[in-house]
Design a protein around this motif. Structure first.
Motif, PDB file in Angstrom:
ATOM      1  N   ASP A   1       0.778  -1.705   5.423  1.00  0.00           N
ATOM      2  CA  ASP A   1       0.095  -3.040   5.953  1.00  0.00           C
ATOM      3  C   ASP A   1      -0.376  -3.501   7.202  1.00  0.00           C
ATOM      4  OD1 ASP A   1      -0.723  -3.332   3.139  1.00  0.00           O
ATOM      5  OD2 ASP A   1       0.125  -5.617   3.003  1.00  0.00           O
TER       6      ASP A   1
ATOM      7  N   HIS B   1       0.498   3.022   1.374  1.00  0.00           N
ATOM      8  CA  HIS B   1      -0.186   2.990   2.683  1.00  0.00           C
ATOM      9  C   HIS B   1       0.941   1.823   3.287  1.00  0.00           C
ATOM     10  CE1 HIS B   1      -1.940   0.168   0.242  1.00  0.00           C
ATOM     11  NE2 HIS B   1      -1.285  -0.816   1.581  1.00  0.00           N
TER      12      HIS B   1
ATOM     13  N   GLN C   1       7.069  -6.872   4.021  1.00  0.00           N
ATOM     14  CA  GLN C   1       6.567  -7.739   3.357  1.00  0.00           C
ATOM     15  C   GLN C   1       7.592  -8.090   1.699  1.00  0.00           C
ATOM     16  OE1 GLN C   1       2.385  -7.765   2.295  1.00  0.00           O
ATOM     17  NE2 GLN C   1       2.617  -5.245   1.508  1.00  0.00           N
TER      18      GLN C   1
ATOM     19  N   HIS D   1       3.645   1.524   0.483  1.00  0.00           N
ATOM     20  CA  HIS D   1       3.357   1.035  -1.121  1.00  0.00           C
ATOM     21  C   HIS D   1       2.085   1.410  -1.378  1.00  0.00           C
ATOM     22  CE1 HIS D   1       1.444  -2.296   2.022  1.00  0.00           C
ATOM     23  NE2 HIS D   1       1.073  -3.140   0.725  1.00  0.00           N
TER      24      HIS D   1
HETATM   25 FE   LIG Z   1      -1.093  -2.875   0.821  1.00  0.00          FE
END
Ligand SMILES: [Fe+2]
Ligand SMILES: C[N+](C)(C)CCCC[C@H](N)C(=O)O
Ligand SMILES: O=C(O)CCC(=O)C(=O)O
Length: 402
Positions: A225, A223, A236, A370
């Motif tokens: 984020d 997915h 991220q 991720h």
């Molecule tokens: Fe995540």
């Protein structure tokens, strides 16, 4: 027309898969010819035929009166340009196009500037060169991780790191001290931290301290984020400070690689996913945290002038009610979503890494998905989000194309 568009997008896509970027340098001293038409100026230069609208030319005048070259800002009030403006005279002088406007104002444009900034050039070049990957492609590229010491002290190392990050959408730093402070230092070496409802630097474990399955021991499918932000977080950063137990490997998948496969095999599905806006929500209602965050946008986002993809939003956990399309289109959307999911789930596209203490990963959250394997024991992950604008700015200041 449709064929041309598809053909173009397939070419584009093939280029992206090969990670080809076109050189923007033109041969010096190439000769130029022009013709003034009623609606535009036609310019032949460096093997390209270009067309420039007259209001555009006046608007992009670089004279001191029109443009502040110290601050790189426009002085000219675009609202005061006559929308029917035409040059009084036009000529080519050495490497410049020179226009005299009614009233006597003169504009000089270097030919290479015009070529670089023409639509004709723009629509066939990539904004950001990338190397799209599956697991083998990434592994065979043998990208070396940066090391904490050199990363923190040497600008060339930072540049190399950013170049890898831009090309692959992921980059690693090893030997980072296993503290939140060192993780923060490593991210601030690159750019600015983006504070969110999860905090600035966050450090989390499977304690259900927040109303989200990230705070559990469950497996999480691939997915992106913060798909529920109007602008999802750009980057991220993860650093596993500690894990005593089993499982818990990290999954990375190049979303653009998968989406380009879809564009190849099923252009209409790609188009649909790029067109239908979809809502994502983060709804949290616990004793300590109340949130209702909503973001709306298509799963695939492409620049309309060159069909280049720049953002994938894919989080089936956080996807909200789908009511932005009628029931008959919904069926086609689910079929397209399934095709994309199939590409994203191909085992050969999965890069699995165990984040061990000391290894920090930067993930382009607009491109690389991720996930994680379920785990046992006590596992502590810290990290943060970075502002995309500032990371890209840092890269451009190093002369990288971003
Ligand atoms: Fe995540
Ligand atoms: C990374 N951190 C644990 C702080 C937040 C996790 C956010 C999880 C959320 N479902 C999403 O995908 O955006
Ligand atoms: O626990 C992990 O490895 C990652 C969980 C996750 O997806 C996240 O925190 O965004």
């Amino acid at each position: 027309e449709m064929f041309c568009r598809l053909h173009r997008s397939v070419l584009r896509q093939a280029q992206l898969l090969r990670g080809v970027s076109r050189s923007t340098a033109l041969p010096r001293r190439a000769c130029a010819t022009f013709r003034t038409h009623e609606q535009c100026l036609e310019l032949h230069y460096g093997g390209t035929q270009m067309h420039f609208n007259y209001v555009w030319l006046r608007d992009h005048c670089l004279s001191a009166a029109s443009y502040n070259s110290k601050t790189n800002q426009r002085n000219l009030d675009t609202g005061s340009i006559d929308l029917t403006i035409r040059p009084e005279s036009t000529r080519v002088e050495e490497d410049h196009l020179v226009i005299t406007w009614p009233g006597g104002h003169m504009s000089r444009y270097s030919l290479s500037w015009l070529a670089e900034n023409s639509f004709e050039r723009k629509y066939q070049s990539t904004e950001q060169p990338r190397i799209l990957w599956n697991s083998d492609i990434y592994k065979n590229a043998n990208i070396t991780s940066s090391k904490w010491d050199t990363f923190m002290s040497c600008d060339d190392e930072l540049k190399k790191f950013l170049q890898n990050y831009l090309l692959y959408g992921i980059a690693f730093i090893d030997d980072v001290p296993t503290t939140v402070e060192a993780t923060e230092a490593v991210t601030q070496r690159v750019s600015l931290i983006r504070e969110t409802t999860y905090g600035r630097m966050w450090c989390f474990t499977s304690d259900f301290s927040r109303g989200d399955t990230a705070y559990s021991q469950l497996a999480l499918d691939r997915h992106t984020d913060t798909s529920y932000f109007q602008e999802p977080c750009g980057i991220q950063v993860f650093h596993c400070l500690k894990h005593e137990g089993t499982g818990g490997r990290t999954l990375l998948v190049d979303g653009f690689y998968a989406a380009e496969k879809l564009r190849q095999s099923s252009p209409e599905s790609f188009e649909l996913l790029a067109q239908v806006p979809v809502k994502h929500d983060y709804i949290e209602n616990t004793d300590r945290h109340q949130n209702h965050i909503t973001g709306i946008g298509p799963l695939l986002n492409v620049y309309p002038w060159n069909n280049e993809m720049y953002l994938i939003r894919y989080n089936n956990y956080d996807r909200s009610v789908l009511n932005t399309i009628s029931h008959d289109v919904v069926q086609r959307w689910y079929a397209a979503h399934r095709e994309l999911t199939t590409e994203l789930r191909r085992p050969e596209n999965e890069l699995w890494v165990k984040l061990t203490p000391g290894k920090v990963v930067f993930i382009d959250n607009w491109r690389v998905l991720h996930g994680r394997e379920s785990f046992t024991g006590s596992r502590q992950l810290c990290g943060c989000y970075l502002t995309r604008d500032d990371v890209l700015s840092a890269a451009r200041c190093f002369g990288l194309q971003a």
